[in-house]
Design a protein around this motif. Structure first.
Motif, PDB file in Angstrom:
ATOM      1  N   LEU A 210       0.722  -1.799  -0.261  1.00 61.00           N
ATOM      2  CA  LEU A 210      -0.017  -0.118   0.126  1.00 61.00           C
ATOM      3  C   LEU A 210       0.439   1.497  -0.059  1.00 61.00           C
ATOM      4  CD1 LEU A 210      -2.423   1.438  -0.243  1.00 61.00           C
ATOM      5  CD2 LEU A 210      -2.140   0.233   2.372  1.00 61.00           C
ATOM      6  N   VAL A 211       1.926   1.603   0.718  1.00 64.29           N
ATOM      7  CA  VAL A 211       2.659   2.906   0.650  1.00 64.29           C
ATOM      8  C   VAL A 211       3.521   2.519  -0.796  1.00 64.29           C
ATOM      9  CG1 VAL A 211       4.812   3.372   2.123  1.00 64.29           C
ATOM     10  CG2 VAL A 211       3.198   2.265   3.722  1.00 64.29           C
ATOM     11  N   HIS A 212       3.759   1.729  -0.393  1.00 59.41           N
ATOM     12  CA  HIS A 212       4.680   1.620  -2.368  1.00 59.41           C
ATOM     13  C   HIS A 212       3.459   2.048  -3.640  1.00 59.41           C
ATOM     14  CE1 HIS A 212       7.827  -0.507  -4.512  1.00 59.41           C
ATOM     15  NE2 HIS A 212       7.834   0.651  -5.405  1.00 59.41           N
ATOM     16  N   SER A 213       3.024   1.990  -2.614  1.00 57.47           N
ATOM     17  CA  SER A 213       1.888   1.703  -4.404  1.00 57.47           C
ATOM     18  C   SER A 213       1.271   4.139  -3.774  1.00 57.47           C
ATOM     19  CB  SER A 213      -0.051   1.103  -4.529  1.00 57.47           C
ATOM     20  OG  SER A 213       0.701   0.111  -4.681  1.00 57.47           O
ATOM     21  N   MET A 214       1.483   4.225  -2.970  1.00 55.42           N
ATOM     22  CA  MET A 214       1.119   6.063  -3.191  1.00 55.42           C
ATOM     23  C   MET A 214       1.892   6.431  -2.864  1.00 55.42           C
ATOM     24  SD  MET A 214       0.075   6.993   0.996  1.00 55.42           S
ATOM     25  CE  MET A 214       1.797   6.473   1.761  1.00 55.42           C
ATOM     26  N   ILE A 215       3.157   6.062  -2.418  1.00 53.72           N
ATOM     27  CA  ILE A 215       4.534   6.750  -3.090  1.00 53.72           C
ATOM     28  C   ILE A 215       4.358   7.101  -4.398  1.00 53.72           C
ATOM     29  CG2 ILE A 215       6.910   6.782  -2.597  1.00 53.72           C
ATOM     30  CD1 ILE A 215       6.872   5.568   0.366  1.00 53.72           C
ATOM     31  N   LEU A 216       4.296   5.473  -5.204  1.00 54.69           N
ATOM     32  CA  LEU A 216       4.770   5.935  -6.012  1.00 54.69           C
ATOM     33  C   LEU A 216       3.484   7.327  -6.905  1.00 54.69           C
ATOM     34  CD1 LEU A 216       4.967   1.872  -7.822  1.00 54.69           C
ATOM     35  CD2 LEU A 216       6.962   3.876  -7.528  1.00 54.69           C
ATOM     36  N   ASP A 217       1.985   6.901  -6.442  1.00 55.78           N
ATOM     37  CA  ASP A 217       1.735   8.088  -6.945  1.00 55.78           C
ATOM     38  C   ASP A 217       1.298   9.180  -6.581  1.00 55.78           C
ATOM     39  OD1 ASP A 217      -1.128   8.494  -8.085  1.00 55.78           O
ATOM     40  OD2 ASP A 217      -1.532   9.558  -5.878  1.00 55.78           O
ATOM     41  N   LYS A 218       2.033   9.976  -5.891  1.00 51.19           N
ATOM     42  CA  LYS A 218       2.658  10.765  -5.118  1.00 51.19           C
ATOM     43  C   LYS A 218       4.156  11.568  -6.096  1.00 51.19           C
ATOM     44  CE  LYS A 218       0.740  11.229  -0.487  1.00 51.19           C
ATOM     45  NZ  LYS A 218       1.274  11.579   0.694  1.00 51.19           N
ATOM     46  N   CYS A 219       4.730  10.231  -6.260  1.00 46.70           N
ATOM     47  CA  CYS A 219       5.905  11.009  -7.043  1.00 46.70           C
ATOM     48  C   CYS A 219       5.336  10.527  -8.826  1.00 46.70           C
ATOM     49  CB  CYS A 219       6.394  10.097  -7.119  1.00 46.70           C
ATOM     50  SG  CYS A 219       7.681   9.587  -5.401  1.00 46.70           S
ATOM     51  N   PHE A 220       4.716  11.222  -9.054  1.00 43.35           N
ATOM     52  CA  PHE A 220       3.422  10.877 -10.408  1.00 43.35           C
ATOM     53  C   PHE A 220       3.798   9.802 -11.588  1.00 43.35           C
ATOM     54  CE2 PHE A 220       4.134  15.429  -8.533  1.00 43.35           C
ATOM     55  CZ  PHE A 220       2.367  15.233  -9.060  1.00 43.35           C
ATOM     56  N   ILE A 221       4.067   8.756 -10.663  1.00 41.62           N
ATOM     57  CA  ILE A 221       4.861   7.894 -11.889  1.00 41.62           C
ATOM     58  C   ILE A 221       3.491   6.560 -11.865  1.00 41.62           C
ATOM     59  CG2 ILE A 221       6.517   5.837 -11.726  1.00 41.62           C
ATOM     60  CD1 ILE A 221       8.123   7.042  -9.869  1.00 41.62           C
TER      61      ILE A 221
END
Length: 556
Positions: A65-76
């Motif tokens: 969950l945290v990995h997916s959230m961070i990727l979304d916030k990095c615009f990946i």
């Protein structure tokens, strides 16, 4: 950036000496905390954790969950949901409502990136469902914006405006200026697409000064494009609109034309009959490798149709009309089968079915629990009744035994009392007969004083110490301890006074006492009076009893 790197290094150094499970959990928490302020550092931190080495299923789910959230916030933009699936599978059964909400939100974002809009809409609705009453939350604003996008894609503008307004209010309450300006842009776009030009003007007048104050050039460019489109559909001269756009490009985009404005410029030049410029921008659009939606592709086909009309190419125009008809049919079918209204209906029906199943299961469990509870209660009551009966029977048995013992005791007591009474009568009779003989002898002595042998015999018997001790014991026994009470609680008396009191209590007359004590009768009377005065003048609480028993009323 150096400060963030230093912060991450300190975090890693701090948790390096802990156990693997706690270290991994601490690193995930640190990455989650950093994602809002330094998403790049958070991404580096979360990527340093190998999910296969995590010891528990919950840690692996949280890492996903945290990995997916961070990727979304990095615009990946992720388009494959394999990364987040461990979180979906675990939190669906064991997570809190917030964890489920976050999981469904980022799962929907992945589907949105893959242009699977039906799936993304359903997952956004699930995220909104798990959000519950926690309305003043950033995720509530993000979900409302995404649902507004879903409605806008289907040209269902009224609910789109409603969701955009809600998202705008939430971002304003949270103080997020950038996202608030973006929601103004979405509202302006929606008002322009639905043909509400007055609504667009009110939004534009409200947001333009804020964008200027914030110096957001990208936002100013987008607003200029929207204003141009709104004026175009209002019937303002396209030349003035194009001139105003190029003046905006010179101010905010170094004179170059943004890619987002290619479709509008192609439309405006087509309206002016400028085939070269229209063809130029259409070729530029075709060269852009962008996954257009069905509605966007249909709009581009209309632009190509307008260009072919300007060029007079009827053959290609006929083929293009067939493509336009096909695209329109595809768009209608898509809207008929995947409209947000139908998606919401399916979602509500599914949630209602789940709720009904849950209620049915809960009802069955309630009935089963009631039956089990009734059975347990019945068993407890039966056991309590049996136990009460056993206790009552045991108590009844004990009471019967106690009553039997009591009756036996009473019978024994009566027997003993009868025997004591009998023995007491016998002793009294024996003592009385013994001292009666002494009194009779004393009387005979007074009647026949010259009988010397008789007098000597009486004195010998009367002056016996053993006789006097026996007399004192008998008087004390049969007069409720009167002699003991007189010795302990009476006035200060001599031994002669005590013996006189004993003889008086035993019923001896002064004449008999004079014989027994070998004292003159007048002396006995004087000692008797002196004894009475001592007792009467004493402060003992037993004065009345002493007088009543030593000096009977007929002698008072």
């Amino acid at each position: 950036m150096k400060q963030f790197v230093l912060l991450v290094s300190l975090i890693c150094l701090f948790f390096a000496c802990q156990s693997p499970a706690r270290r991994a959990e601490a690193l995930i928490d640190a990455a989650d905390s950093l994602s809002g302020i330094a998403p790049d550092s958070a991404l580096w931190l979360i990527c340093s954790i190998d999910p296969d080495t995590l010891p528990t299923e919950r840690l692996r789910a949280r890492h996903a969950l945290v990995h997916s959230m961070i990727l979304d916030k990095c615009f990946i933009d992720l388009q494959d949901d394999s990364l987040i699936l461990p979180a979906v599978e675990y939190f669906a059964e064991h997570g809190s409502n917030r964890e489920r909400m976050q999981t469904y939100y980022y799962w929907a974002r992945i589907a949105e990136n893959a242009q699977q809009f039906t799936l993304s809409s359903e997952r956004f609705l699930m995220a909104e469902h798990f959000l519950g009453d926690d309305t003043l939350d950033r995720y509530a604003a993000l979900i409302a914006r995404c649902l507004g996008d879903a409605y806008s894609l289907e040209y269902d503008f009224v609910p789109a405006v409603r969701h955009y307004r809600r998202s705008l209010d939430l971002f304003r309450a949270l103080g997020e200026q950038v996202n608030m300006l973006r929601m103004y842009e979405y509202l302006a776009t929606t008002y322009r697409m639905m043909g509400d030009y007055d609504g667009f003007d009110s939004i534009y007048a409200e947001v333009w000064p804020q964008a200027v104050d914030f110096d957001d050039k990208e936002m100013l460019l987008k607003l200029s494009n929207l204003k141009a489109g709104n004026d175009f559909f209002r019937g303002i001269d396209p030349r003035k609109i194009i001139d105003r756009l190029y003046a905006t490009y010179a101010l905010y985009h170094d004179g170059s034309v943004p890619e987002n404005d290619y479709p509008f410029l192609a439309l405006a030049y087509g309206e002016l009959g400028n085939a070269d410029s229209t063809r130029f921008f259409l070729k530029e659009i075709d060269a852009i490798n962008f996954p257009f939606t069905l509605s966007q592709q249909t709009g581009l086909l209309y632009l190509h149709e307008q260009m072919l009309k300007l060029e007079g190419d009827m053959a290609q125009l006929i083929n293009l009309k067939d493509s336009i008809v096909f695209m329109n049919d595809s768009l209608k079918y898509y809207q008929r089968t995947n409209s947000m209204e139908r998606i919401e209906q399916r979602f509500r029906a599914r949630m209602l079915e789940q709720s009904n199943r849950a209620l049915l299961t809960r009802g069955r469990l309630f009935v089963l629990g009631g039956v089990v509870l009734a059975a347990l209660l019945g068993t407890v009551i039966v056991r309590l009744v049996k136990r009460s009966r056993r206790i009552v029977q045991r108590k009844n048995t004990q009471i019967a035994a106690y009553l039997k013992e009591l009756n036996d005791y009473r019978a024994l007591k009566r027997n003993l009392l009868d025997r004591l009474d009998m023995q007491e009568r016998e002793v009294r009779e024996l003592v009385e007969s013994r001292f009666r003989q002494i009194r009779e002898l004393a009387t005979t002595y007074y009647q026949h004083p010259k009988t010397l042998r008789l007098a000597e015999r009486v004195r010998a018997l009367a002056l016996s110490e053993e006789m006097l001790r026996d007399l004192e014991s008998m008087v004390d026994l049969y007069h409720d301890g009167i002699v003991t009470l007189l010795r302990e609680n009476g006035p200060e008396l001599t031994e002669e006074d005590i013996r006189l009191a004993v003889l008086l209590i035993a019923g001896f007359t002064p004449q008999q006492i004079s014989i027994v004590t070998d004292t003159a009768v007048n002396t006995v009377y004087v000692r008797k009076l002196r004894l009475r005065n001592k007792i009467a003048q004493s402060d003992t609480p037993f004065t009345e009893r002493f007088i009543d028993e030593i000096f009977p009323s007929h002698e008072s």
